[in-house]
Design a protein around this motif. Structure first.
Motif, PDB file in Angstrom:
ATOM      1  N   HIS A 193       0.844  -1.206   0.000  1.00 11.87           N
ATOM      2  CA  HIS A 193       0.000   0.000   0.000  1.00 11.87           C
ATOM      3  C   HIS A 193       0.873   1.248   0.000  1.00 11.87           C
ATOM      4  CE1 HIS A 193       0.931   0.689   4.246  1.00 11.87           C
ATOM      5  NE2 HIS A 193       0.815  -0.617   4.377  1.00 11.87           N
ATOM      6  N   GLY A 194       0.314   2.306  -0.475  1.00 17.31           N
ATOM      7  CA  GLY A 194       0.995   3.599  -0.446  1.00 17.31           C
ATOM      8  C   GLY A 194       2.049   3.767  -1.519  1.00 17.31           C
ATOM      9  N   LYS A 195       2.674   4.935  -1.487  1.00 16.09           N
ATOM     10  CA  LYS A 195       3.730   5.258  -2.445  1.00 16.09           C
ATOM     11  C   LYS A 195       5.086   4.928  -1.851  1.00 16.09           C
ATOM     12  CE  LYS A 195       1.189   8.847  -4.814  1.00 16.09           C
ATOM     13  NZ  LYS A 195       1.263  10.129  -5.451  1.00 16.09           N
ATOM     14  N   CYS A 196       6.057   4.763  -2.722  1.00 10.50           N
ATOM     15  CA  CYS A 196       7.412   4.425  -2.287  1.00 10.50           C
ATOM     16  C   CYS A 196       8.291   5.668  -2.088  1.00 10.50           C
ATOM     17  CB  CYS A 196       8.079   3.514  -3.320  1.00 10.50           C
ATOM     18  SG  CYS A 196       7.329   1.881  -3.401  1.00 10.50           S
ATOM     19  N   GLN A 197       7.760   6.799  -2.418  1.00  6.42           N
ATOM     20  CA  GLN A 197       8.571   8.025  -2.369  1.00  6.42           C
ATOM     21  C   GLN A 197       9.101   8.304  -0.969  1.00  6.42           C
ATOM     22  OE1 GLN A 197       5.802  10.947  -3.755  1.00  6.42           O
ATOM     23  NE2 GLN A 197       6.224  10.513  -5.910  1.00  6.42           N
ATOM     24  N   ASN A 198      10.285   8.856  -0.940  1.00  8.12           N
ATOM     25  CA  ASN A 198      10.864   9.333   0.306  1.00  8.12           C
ATOM     26  C   ASN A 198       9.960  10.468   0.795  1.00  8.12           C
ATOM     27  OD1 ASN A 198      12.406  11.165   2.024  1.00  8.12           O
ATOM     28  ND2 ASN A 198      14.134   9.801   1.569  1.00  8.12           N
ATOM     29  N   ARG A 199       9.508  10.404   2.021  1.00  8.01           N
ATOM     30  CA  ARG A 199       8.537  11.385   2.525  1.00  8.01           C
ATOM     31  C   ARG A 199       9.094  12.805   2.577  1.00  8.01           C
ATOM     32  NH1 ARG A 199       4.978   8.211   7.068  1.00  8.01           N
ATOM     33  NH2 ARG A 199       4.631   6.403   5.757  1.00  8.01           N
ATOM     34  N   THR A 200      10.360  12.923   2.819  1.00  7.45           N
ATOM     35  CA  THR A 200      10.920  14.278   2.921  1.00  7.45           C
ATOM     36  C   THR A 200      11.313  14.853   1.564  1.00  7.45           C
ATOM     37  OG1 THR A 200      13.093  13.347   3.443  1.00  7.45           O
ATOM     38  CG2 THR A 200      11.742  14.020   5.293  1.00  7.45           C
ATOM     39  N   THR A 201      11.842  13.998   0.661  1.00  5.70           N
ATOM     40  CA  THR A 201      12.291  14.523  -0.629  1.00  5.70           C
ATOM     41  C   THR A 201      11.259  14.357  -1.732  1.00  5.70           C
ATOM     42  OG1 THR A 201      13.292  12.437  -1.342  1.00  5.70           O
ATOM     43  CG2 THR A 201      14.687  13.962  -0.069  1.00  5.70           C
ATOM     44  N   GLY A 202      10.306  13.413  -1.550  1.00  3.23           N
ATOM     45  CA  GLY A 202       9.320  13.138  -2.587  1.00  3.23           C
ATOM     46  C   GLY A 202       9.901  12.408  -3.785  1.00  3.23           C
ATOM     47  N   ILE A 203      11.104  11.867  -3.654  1.00  5.54           N
ATOM     48  CA  ILE A 203      11.770  11.179  -4.765  1.00  5.54           C
ATOM     49  C   ILE A 203      11.561   9.672  -4.626  1.00  5.54           C
ATOM     50  CG2 ILE A 203      14.004  10.687  -5.847  1.00  5.54           C
ATOM     51  CD1 ILE A 203      14.930  13.447  -4.841  1.00  5.54           C
TER      52      ILE A 203
END
Length: 165
Positions: free
Chosen positions: A11-21
């Motif tokens: 579930h959810g996205k894999c992006q780094n929460r702080t960088t959004g990458i």
């Protein structure tokens, strides 16, 4: 299945929460982070397969529990069909043995005994679903690589899942 496989694990996205990458390989084709992207499901395919197998077994066990509505409906339908066939067979049996005058109470006891046997057999067969499916799939649902080797749709599944963004 949606809850067990996706909401509880993938579930959810894999992006780094702080960088959004996105991490390398995300969202496709091979994401080493547990998340809801196709690349993550591909990377953790053995976990996905194990969770899908376990969920299927639990669902079938729930539906085939003697207390479930679905089980009761199946059991009633089988008993109704068997009862019709049994009555025909009993009449033939009685005629062939010259028991045409047969005592209806004896016939009723025979039918009740058969009904109990039918129920017992059905319940015993349905309890064997997990071991039968495990054996048919070639092993245990451990989540390890190559678990359940006879029940793998890995290549076509990965091709399909990677068509999603």
């Amino acid at each position: 299945m949606t809850n067990y496989v996706f909401k509880e694990f993938f579930h959810g996205k894999c992006q780094n929460r702080t960088t959004g990458i996105d991490p390398p390989g995300c969202p496709n084709p091979d994401c080493p982070v547990v998340c809801g992207t196709p690349g993550s499901i591909v990377h953790f395919y053995s976990v996905f397969k194990t969770r899908a197998f376990t969920c299927l077994v639990r669902l079938v066990e729930e539906l085939t529990s003697p207390n479930s509505t679905a089980f009761q409906q199946v059991e009633n339908a089988i008993e109704e069909a068997a009862s019709t066939d049994r009555r025909r067979g009993m009449l033939r049996f009685m005629r062939n043995l010259s028991f045409a005058r047969g005592d209806s109470a004896d016939r009723g006891r025979f039918e009740k005994r058969q009904d109990h046997g039918d129920r017992t057999l059905l319940r015993r067969l349905l309890r064997q679903f997990r071991p039968f499916l495990t054996m048919a799939c070639g092993g245990t649902a451990s989540g390890k690589q190559n678990g359940l080797p006879n029940c793998s749709w890995e290549d076509p599944f990965k091709q399909y899942i990677l068509t999603f963004p």
